[in-house]
Design a protein around this motif. Structure first.
Motif, short mmCIF file in Angstrom:
data_model
loop_
_atom_site.label_atom_id
_atom_site.label_comp_id
_atom_site.label_asym_id
_atom_site.label_seq_id
_atom_site.Cartn_x
_atom_site.Cartn_y
_atom_site.Cartn_z
N ASP A 6 0.82 -1.22 0.00
CA ASP A 6 0.00 0.00 0.00
C ASP A 6 0.84 1.26 0.00
O ASP A 6 0.32 2.38 0.05
CB ASP A 6 -0.95 0.02 1.20
N GLY A 7 2.19 1.09 -0.03
CA GLY A 7 3.08 2.24 -0.10
C GLY A 7 3.61 2.71 1.24
O GLY A 7 4.48 3.57 1.30
N ALA A 8 3.08 2.17 2.34
CA ALA A 8 3.55 2.58 3.66
C ALA A 8 4.88 1.93 3.98
O ALA A 8 5.21 0.86 3.47
CB ALA A 8 2.51 2.21 4.71
N ASP A 9 5.65 2.58 4.85
CA ASP A 9 6.94 2.03 5.27
C ASP A 9 6.76 1.10 6.46
O ASP A 9 6.01 1.40 7.39
CB ASP A 9 7.89 3.16 5.69
N ASP A 10 7.46 -0.03 6.43
CA ASP A 10 7.50 -0.92 7.58
C ASP A 10 8.78 -0.62 8.34
O ASP A 10 9.84 -1.15 8.04
CB ASP A 10 7.48 -2.38 7.11
N GLU A 11 8.66 0.26 9.34
CA GLU A 11 9.83 0.76 10.02
C GLU A 11 10.11 0.03 11.33
O GLU A 11 11.17 0.20 11.92
CB GLU A 11 9.65 2.27 10.30
N THR A 12 9.21 -0.83 11.79
CA THR A 12 9.36 -1.45 13.10
C THR A 12 10.64 -2.25 13.19
O THR A 12 11.42 -2.10 14.14
CB THR A 12 8.15 -2.36 13.38
N GLY A 13 10.89 -3.11 12.22
CA GLY A 13 12.08 -3.95 12.26
C GLY A 13 13.36 -3.15 12.26
O GLY A 13 14.29 -3.43 13.03
N ASN A 14 13.43 -2.13 11.42
CA ASN A 14 14.64 -1.32 11.34
C ASN A 14 14.89 -0.56 12.64
O ASN A 14 16.03 -0.41 13.07
CB ASN A 14 14.55 -0.34 10.17
N ARG A 15 13.84 -0.05 13.26
CA ARG A 15 14.02 0.67 14.52
C ARG A 15 14.51 -0.27 15.61
O ARG A 15 15.32 0.12 16.45
CB ARG A 15 12.72 1.34 14.94
N GLN A 16 14.03 -1.50 15.60
CA GLN A 16 14.50 -2.46 16.59
C GLN A 16 15.98 -2.77 16.38
O GLN A 16 16.75 -2.86 17.35
CB GLN A 16 13.67 -3.75 16.50
N ILE A 17 16.39 -2.90 15.13
CA ILE A 17 17.81 -3.15 14.84
C ILE A 17 18.64 -1.95 15.26
O ILE A 17 19.70 -2.09 15.89
CB ILE A 17 18.02 -3.45 13.35
N ARG A 18 18.18 -0.73 14.94
CA ARG A 18 18.93 0.47 15.33
C ARG A 18 19.06 0.57 16.84
O ARG A 18 20.11 0.94 17.36
CB ARG A 18 18.27 1.72 14.76
N ALA A 19 17.98 0.25 17.55
CA ALA A 19 18.02 0.30 19.01
C ALA A 19 19.01 -0.73 19.56
O ALA A 19 19.76 -0.44 20.51
CB ALA A 19 16.63 0.06 19.59
N MET A 20 19.03 -1.92 18.98
CA MET A 20 19.95 -2.95 19.42
C MET A 20 21.40 -2.54 19.16
O MET A 20 22.27 -2.68 20.03
CB MET A 20 19.66 -4.26 18.68
N VAL A 21 21.66 -1.99 17.97
CA VAL A 21 23.01 -1.56 17.63
C VAL A 21 23.44 -0.40 18.53
O VAL A 21 24.57 -0.38 19.03
CB VAL A 21 23.10 -1.16 16.14
N TRP A 22 22.54 0.56 18.75
CA TRP A 22 22.86 1.69 19.61
C TRP A 22 23.22 1.20 21.02
O TRP A 22 24.20 1.66 21.61
CB TRP A 22 21.69 2.66 19.67
N GLN A 23 22.42 0.29 21.56
CA GLN A 23 22.69 -0.22 22.90
C GLN A 23 24.04 -0.92 22.95
O GLN A 23 24.81 -0.73 23.90
CB GLN A 23 21.57 -1.18 23.33
N GLY A 24 24.34 -1.71 21.93
CA GLY A 24 25.62 -2.41 21.89
C GLY A 24 26.80 -1.45 21.83
O GLY A 24 27.79 -1.62 22.56
N LEU A 25 26.70 -0.43 20.99
CA LEU A 25 27.79 0.55 20.88
C LEU A 25 27.95 1.34 22.18
O LEU A 25 29.08 1.61 22.61
CB LEU A 25 27.50 1.51 19.72
N ALA A 26 26.82 1.69 22.81
CA ALA A 26 26.90 2.43 24.08
C ALA A 26 27.53 1.60 25.18
O ALA A 26 28.30 2.11 26.01
CB ALA A 26 25.50 2.89 24.49
N GLU A 27 27.23 0.30 25.20
CA GLU A 27 27.79 -0.57 26.23
C GLU A 27 29.29 -0.78 26.04
O GLU A 27 30.04 -0.90 27.02
CB GLU A 27 27.07 -1.92 26.23
N ILE A 28 29.74 -0.80 24.79
CA ILE A 28 31.18 -0.92 24.54
C ILE A 28 31.90 0.32 25.05
O ILE A 28 32.98 0.24 25.65
CB ILE A 28 31.46 -1.13 23.04
#
Length: 339
Positions: free
Chosen positions: A27-49
């Motif tokens: 329908d043309g809408a973006d499915d952003e849920t998965g990408n935001r979850q990945i970004r949050a996971m990566v951000w958390q990992g980088l912050a913990e390092i």
């Protein structure tokens, strides 16, 4: 750096790369849920390092992030941390919190232009264009003739996401009577912070160029015509070798700029030079990678088009090459006249 390299390994890197490519529903809408979850996971990992503090280490990290097309507020948060440290207000951002830089008061403005920061009764009422990842941060730094740290989730802050070439996370942000958490300086504090931010962005683009070249080399090694890999054809082999040399040159220029900044020297000139060089190189390398892949490079499942589209955005993020050269010219003349 070893910890970051292990974290962004061959298993995670493809997921990180695809954060730059929002899938779309029929329908043309973006499915952003998965990408935001990945970004949050990566951000958390980088912050913990834990982020490094030396400019040269930050440049190496930025290059690594560019090679996997990391999309997120990490580099903005580092720049905001520089500004807060200069103002002695480091404690306003807790570990793990993210910050976005709200720089452009006009769509095509250079980040070096310092627009007025408008306040009424001590409340912020202004607008900023092309703010990266504004929906995913806790704070915004509004840049102008004054520098203001404001909360992103206040009801007077409204966001509108752009539909842009890279299908990333750029926002039009409006502040309508927004309370200011702290005033953290003025344009004089912004200029050195912008220089170091540009050096890191140049390193990011060098990494992006290297990632695109590596992708092209792998394809040229695997794709066969006339009984041999196309990478053995002289014209293509010479082209790939030339791009590799140019990437190495840009890398050396960027790391030399980081050393100047580390020594506390005025890095505005070398920052503009290194970013202009890296920005033009990123567009050149990603275009070549697309050409080498041919029609396959334009398909949604091929990463060549992801590198190409992201380069179009990242190459303008902290000033276009034309704007950077305009800023560098008087600085270069000043340096020559002082000799």
């Amino acid at each position: 750096m070893t910890a970051f390299t292990k974290f962004l390994d061959t298993e995670l890197a493809p997921l990180v790369r695809r954060m730059a490519d929002r899938p779309r529903h029929p329908d043309g809408a973006d499915d952003e849920t998965g990408n935001r979850q990945i970004r949050a996971m990566v951000w958390q990992g980088l912050a913990e390092i834990g982020l490094p503090t030396r400019q040269q280490d930050l440049v190496e990290l930025a290059e690594l992030l560019g090679s996997v097309l990391y999309q997120g507020p990490l580099l903005d948060t580092v720049s905001a941390g520089d500004l807060l440290a200069r103002a002695g207000l480091d404690g306003l951002i807790r570990k793990g919190e993210a910050v976005a830089l709200a720089i452009r008061a006009h769509g095509a403005a250079s980040p070096a232009e310092l627009a007025p920061v408008v306040t009424e009764h001590g409340l912020l009422s202004t607008r900023r264009y092309f703010v990266g990842f504004a929906a995913e941060v806790e704070h915004l730094v509004v840049v102008g003739d004054r520098l203001a740290l404001v909360p992103r989730d206040h009801p007077t802050v409204t966001l509108r996401r752009y539909e842009e070439t890279g299908r990333g996370e750029l926002f039009d942000v409006r502040f309508t009577g927004t309370p200011v958490t702290a005033w953290i300086g003025d344009g004089e504090q912004w200029r050195p912070a912008l220089a170091t931010a540009r050096i890191r962005q140049a390193a990011y683009l060098v990494g992006l160029s290297q990632g695109a070249l590596d992708l092209a080399v792998r394809y040229a090694t695997a794709r066969r015509q006339f009984g041999q890999p196309i990478g053995r054809f002289q014209a293509l082999a010479f082209r790939l070798a030339e791009l590799g040399i140019r990437i190495d040159a840009a890398r050396l220029l960027t790391r030399d700029a980081a050393r100047e900044a580390e020594r506390g020297l005025d890095a505005r000139l070398v920052a503009a030079q290194s970013l202009a060089t890296a920005a033009e190189l990123a567009r050149t390398v990603t275009t070549a990678a697309m050409q080498i892949h041919g029609a396959a490079g334009m398909t949604s499942g091929n990463d060549a088009q992801v590198f190409y589209r992201r380069a179009a955005i990242e190459a303008l993020w902290l000033g276009s090459p034309t704007q950077l050269r305009a800023e560098a010219a008087p600085l270069l003349l000043e340096r020559v006249s002082d000799r």
